[in-house]
Design an enzyme around this catalytic site. Structure first.
Site, PDB file in Angstrom:
ATOM      1  N   CYS A 135       5.475  79.548 102.975  1.00 35.64           N
ATOM      2  CA  CYS A 135       6.982  80.297 103.333  1.00 35.64           C
ATOM      3  C   CYS A 135       7.251  80.297 101.514  1.00 35.64           C
ATOM      4  O   CYS A 135       7.246  79.358 100.928  1.00 35.64           O
ATOM      5  CB  CYS A 135       7.688  79.377 104.047  1.00 35.64           C
ATOM      6  SG  CYS A 135       9.314  80.384 103.843  1.00 35.64           S
ATOM      7  N   ARG A 143       8.660  74.180 104.973  1.00 37.22           N
ATOM      8  CA  ARG A 143       9.385  74.623 106.314  1.00 37.22           C
ATOM      9  C   ARG A 143       8.607  74.253 107.429  1.00 37.22           C
ATOM     10  O   ARG A 143       8.115  75.135 108.192  1.00 37.22           O
ATOM     11  CB  ARG A 143       9.683  76.126 106.379  1.00 37.22           C
ATOM     12  CG  ARG A 143      10.716  76.344 105.466  1.00 37.22           C
ATOM     13  CD  ARG A 143      11.251  77.611 105.359  1.00 37.22           C
ATOM     14  NE  ARG A 143      12.267  78.043 106.402  1.00 37.22           N
ATOM     15  CZ  ARG A 143      13.013  79.219 106.513  1.00 37.22           C
ATOM     16  NH1 ARG A 143      12.772  80.100 105.696  1.00 37.22           N
ATOM     17  NH2 ARG A 143      13.748  79.430 107.396  1.00 37.22           N
ATOM     18  N   ASP A 197      21.976  79.780 102.790  1.00 40.28           N
ATOM     19  CA  ASP A 197      21.771  80.941 102.755  1.00 40.28           C
ATOM     20  C   ASP A 197      22.635  81.726 101.912  1.00 40.28           C
ATOM     21  O   ASP A 197      22.668  83.021 101.883  1.00 40.28           O
ATOM     22  CB  ASP A 197      21.551  81.802 104.175  1.00 40.28           C
ATOM     23  CG  ASP A 197      20.547  81.119 105.243  1.00 40.28           C
ATOM     24  OD1 ASP A 197      19.591  80.892 104.622  1.00 40.28           O
ATOM     25  OD2 ASP A 197      20.578  81.335 106.279  1.00 40.28           O
ATOM     26  N   ARG A 207       9.027  84.124 110.308  1.00 39.88           N
ATOM     27  CA  ARG A 207       8.949  82.446 110.933  1.00 39.88           C
ATOM     28  C   ARG A 207       9.727  82.284 112.132  1.00 39.88           C
ATOM     29  O   ARG A 207       9.404  81.377 113.019  1.00 39.88           O
ATOM     30  CB  ARG A 207       9.278  81.649 109.817  1.00 39.88           C
ATOM     31  CG  ARG A 207       8.533  81.653 108.505  1.00 39.88           C
ATOM     32  CD  ARG A 207       9.232  80.432 107.699  1.00 39.88           C
ATOM     33  NE  ARG A 207       9.472  79.326 108.414  1.00 39.88           N
ATOM     34  CZ  ARG A 207       8.670  78.429 108.567  1.00 39.88           C
ATOM     35  NH1 ARG A 207       7.442  78.415 108.162  1.00 39.88           N
ATOM     36  NH2 ARG A 207       9.106  77.254 109.076  1.00 39.88           N
ATOM     37  N   LYS A 247      21.956  88.254 112.304  1.00 41.27           N
ATOM     38  CA  LYS A 247      20.657  88.197 112.375  1.00 41.27           C
ATOM     39  C   LYS A 247      20.165  86.747 113.205  1.00 41.27           C
ATOM     40  O   LYS A 247      19.317  86.529 113.968  1.00 41.27           O
ATOM     41  CB  LYS A 247      19.890  88.250 111.187  1.00 41.27           C
ATOM     42  CG  LYS A 247      18.299  87.997 111.156  1.00 41.27           C
ATOM     43  CD  LYS A 247      17.602  87.971 109.594  1.00 41.27           C
ATOM     44  CE  LYS A 247      17.826  86.754 109.039  1.00 41.27           C
ATOM     45  NZ  LYS A 247      16.745  85.419 109.410  1.00 41.27           N
ATOM     46  N   ASN A 248      20.580  85.622 112.601  1.00 38.43           N
ATOM     47  CA  ASN A 248      20.283  84.270 113.010  1.00 38.43           C
ATOM     48  C   ASN A 248      20.618  84.022 114.442  1.00 38.43           C
ATOM     49  O   ASN A 248      20.560  82.794 114.878  1.00 38.43           O
ATOM     50  CB  ASN A 248      20.533  83.281 112.130  1.00 38.43           C
ATOM     51  CG  ASN A 248      19.770  83.300 110.848  1.00 38.43           C
ATOM     52  OD1 ASN A 248      18.837  83.954 110.775  1.00 38.43           O
ATOM     53  ND2 ASN A 248      20.017  82.434 109.839  1.00 38.43           N
ATOM     54  N   ARG A 280      15.103  93.019 106.042  1.00 38.85           N
ATOM     55  CA  ARG A 280      14.884  91.755 106.977  1.00 38.85           C
ATOM     56  C   ARG A 280      16.197  91.497 107.617  1.00 38.85           C
ATOM     57  O   ARG A 280      16.504  90.982 108.759  1.00 38.85           O
ATOM     58  CB  ARG A 280      14.143  90.710 106.614  1.00 38.85           C
ATOM     59  CG  ARG A 280      12.628  91.021 106.358  1.00 38.85           C
ATOM     60  CD  ARG A 280      11.799  89.687 106.069  1.00 38.85           C
ATOM     61  NE  ARG A 280      12.373  88.636 106.867  1.00 38.85           N
ATOM     62  CZ  ARG A 280      12.472  87.326 106.739  1.00 38.85           C
ATOM     63  NH1 ARG A 280      12.126  86.903 105.311  1.00 38.85           N
ATOM     64  NH2 ARG A 280      13.177  86.554 107.360  1.00 38.85           N
TER      65      ARG A 280
END
Ligand code: UD1
Length: 419
Positions: free
Chosen positions: A117, A122, A306, A93, A22-23, A398
């Site tokens: 958030c 953040r 994470d 975000r 994802k990132n 997500r």
């Protein structure tokens, strides 16, 4: 809102294929805005955040086509708008990632400020300061970052704090800047390297990604091209913890072991036997109860923030006492409060969770509050006796592709309850 129902206590055993990261997919999709022609991306995961990014690109007039479910073609040449509206940014975000490419290539960007958030303040001040240093004029108007620049110019930027999307935004902005841009104290995350490799494949000149100093020589244009997104190291780590927390055996396929050194180290400390191949990792717990571990989050190559929520669930059922210290984000312990409702014996002391493991958690109705917090509740549910129902799982969707199918395949008793 969909829920997940898990009947815990099954030892997981099997193989699971890891999806694209994802990132990495999100910045690369934003990076397509810099391309001179169509870009075909492979290994893009099916995730709500990817859908949101595609919506954002389409809103700007960019053409996005899906091929065979796994490849996405993006053609930015039809771009007409340079706005990232609040209703999309507030759900994700990472929308901030269009700021750098829009200013760098089109000279203007109106990107909504992300606002509060669930995991802390953040801010995006470093993204803004870096763009200003490159010559952009930036103001905040009606909740939007309004950035304008005729042509950005290369400069030396020293980031105060290591920021992943900040580094990515500035790297993308610098692709067309005049001269050389140096980003110092850059994030070294593998996803930053993946983005640099993608941009270089289109003709950018970026060196040093993966080190604290990234050097970008401005070019006049990029081509179109194709690229395959790297495997998701956080998804990989989450399934390995699922194996560990249930005393089972899990082999993650199509992953990159080198990206997970810090996580594998902690799994070994927890008593897991880890075997590594070129593109797979196998964890075998041999029916043993995990041993509690101490963790301190840090930018890559340190232990990823994470992954701390997942290890919090592991410590909750481990033998002994473990601490988790969060140094990147404040207020990232909501999962701990939900884990307490499942019988975890823990206390939050400032930025640290101290957890004394219990033999068994008990199933309970719990609430997902953010992406990784939700993953920890799923893991706890797998280990708990009885039924755990997790509400608000849109957070999980997500970031985890087909989580219930993948866990079912590993032998979990899990189902999605659609509402
Ligand atoms: C990215 C990841 C997220 C991960 C995080 C840390 C994506 C899409 N998201 O988030 O999953 O948890 O890295 O590894 O890749 N900061 C500032 N000013 C800024 C920017 C950041 O003070 O302008 C601070 C943040 O508040 C935080 C720290 O820097 O304390 C690191 O945040 P950052 O690396 O920017 O996180 P994201 O890029 O948002």
């Amino acid at each position: 809102m969909d829920k997940l129902e898990i009947r815990g206590g099954h030892r997981l055993d099997g193989e699971v294929r890891i999806s694209g990261a994802k990132n990495s997919a999100l910045p690369i999709l934003a990076g397509t805005l810099l391309a001179g022609g169509p870009v075909v991306l492979g290994n893009v995961p099916h995730l709500n955040d990817v859908t949101t990014t595609v919506k954002l690109l389409r809103r700007m007039g960019v053409e996005v086509t899906f091929h065979d479910g796994v490849r996405i073609e993006v053609d930015p040449r039809s771009l007409t708008e340079h706005i990232a509206p609040y209703e999309l940014v507030k759900t994700m975000r990472a929308s901030i990632l269009v700021l750098g490419p829009l200013v760098g290539r089109y000279g203007k960007a109106d990107v909504s400020l992300p606002g509060g958030c669930a995991i802390g303040a953040r801010p995006v001040d470093l993204h803004v300061a870096g763009l200003k240093a490159m010559g952009a004029t930036i103001s905040i108007e009606n909740g939007y970052i309004r950035a304008r620049a005729k042509q950005l110019r290369g400069t030396r930027i020293v980031l105060d704090t290591v920021t992943v999307t900040g580094t990515e935004n500035l790297m993308m902005a610098a692709v067309f800047a005049r001269g050389e841009t140096l980003i110092e104290n850059a994030a070294r995350e593998p996803e930053v390297v993946d983005l640099a490799n993608f941009l270089n494949a289109l003709g950018a000149r970026i060196e040093g990604a993966g080190t604290p100093t990234i050097r970008i020589q401005g070019v006049d244009s990029l081509e179109g091209g194709s690229y395959t997104v790297m495997p998701d190291r956080i998804e990989t780590g989450t399934y390995l913890v699922a194996g560990a927390i249930t005393g089972g055996r899990v082999r993650t396929l199509r992953t990159r072991p080198d990206d997970l050194d810090a996580v594998l180290q902690k799994l070994r400390e927890a008593g897991a036997e880890i075997t590594i191949g070129a593109d797979w990792i196998e964890l075998d717990m041999g029916g043993r109860r995990p041993v509690a571990v101490d963790i301190r989050t840090a930018p890559f190559p340190g232990f990823p923030t994470d992954m701390q929520a997942q290890f919090c669930a592991l410590n909750a059922v481990a033998s002994g006492t473990g601490t988790i210290t969060e140094t990147i984000f404040e207020n990232r312990f909501q999962h701990a409060l939900e884990l307490q409702r499942m019988g975890a014996n823990l206390s939050i002391q400032g930025n640290m969770v101290v957890c004394r493991g219990v033999e068994r958690l008990t199933g309970a109705p719990v609430m997902a509050t953010d992406l990784r917090a939700s993953a920890s509740l799923v893991l706890a549910g797998l280990a708990a006796s009885g039924t755990t129902t997790i509400d608000r799982i849109y957070h999980i969707d997500r970031g985890y592709e087909c989580i219930e199918e993948k866990l079912l395949q590993l032998g979990a008793d899990i189902r999605r309850i659609a509402s």
